[in-house]
Structure formats: structure tokens, C-alpha cells
Motif scaffolding. Sequence first.
Motif: not given
Length: 108
Positions: A16-20, A27-31, A34-39
Motif C-alpha cells: 500500500g505504501t509503495l503504491s501510494l 491521480s492514477r487509478l490502479w496504483p 492498490v493503495t486503498v486495498v493494501g491498507y
Amino acid sequence: MAVVLLLGAIVAEVVGTLSLRASSGFSRLWPSVVTVVGYAVAFVLLARTLRTLNVGPVYAIWSGLGTTGAFIGGAILYGEPVRPLTVIGAVLVVGGVALIYLGGGTTH
């Protein structure tokens, strides 16, 4: 089983942190997804871990290893600088986590 849940929480938090960073300020959808799901996964697994393990050592392990994982991941994925002082800092974080774990016990 609780240790496996904790390891999963750490991995999810690091992802989640790296995807943040990759999300470029959401501003980029998929990362961003991944951030929201990861956290979310990290917090669910952390909550499940705390059913059987003590909060102090668990939080120290989760945050300390998560910090170290983000440091290593940032260096590998984003070419962030690895300087002697940052390596010493990471070693101190892991050492501090080990001391809290050894001093605080891990079961209710």
C-alpha cells in the motif's frame, strides 16, 4: 497463525505504501486502488492478529518492519538513495523492534 496474519499485514502495508507513491497523489487509478486495498487488508489482518497477541509488540513489529520494507522497496522500485546513515537507521529500527518484542511478550 497470528504470526502469519501479522506477516500478511506487514506485506499489505508495504504494498500500500509503495503504491501510494506510484499513485502520484491519487491521480492514477490502479496504483490508487492498490493503495486503498493494501491498507484495508493490512488493517483487517492487524486487527485479527491483535485477537491473540499483545498490541505493543505487534504494533512495533508491524510499523518497524513496514518502515524497513518501504525503505528497501523505495530503493529498489524508485531508485531512492541508500546512504550509510539510512542503513544505520533501518538497523536501529529493526533492533528497537526486537527489543520491544523481547521485553513485551506477545500473547495475552
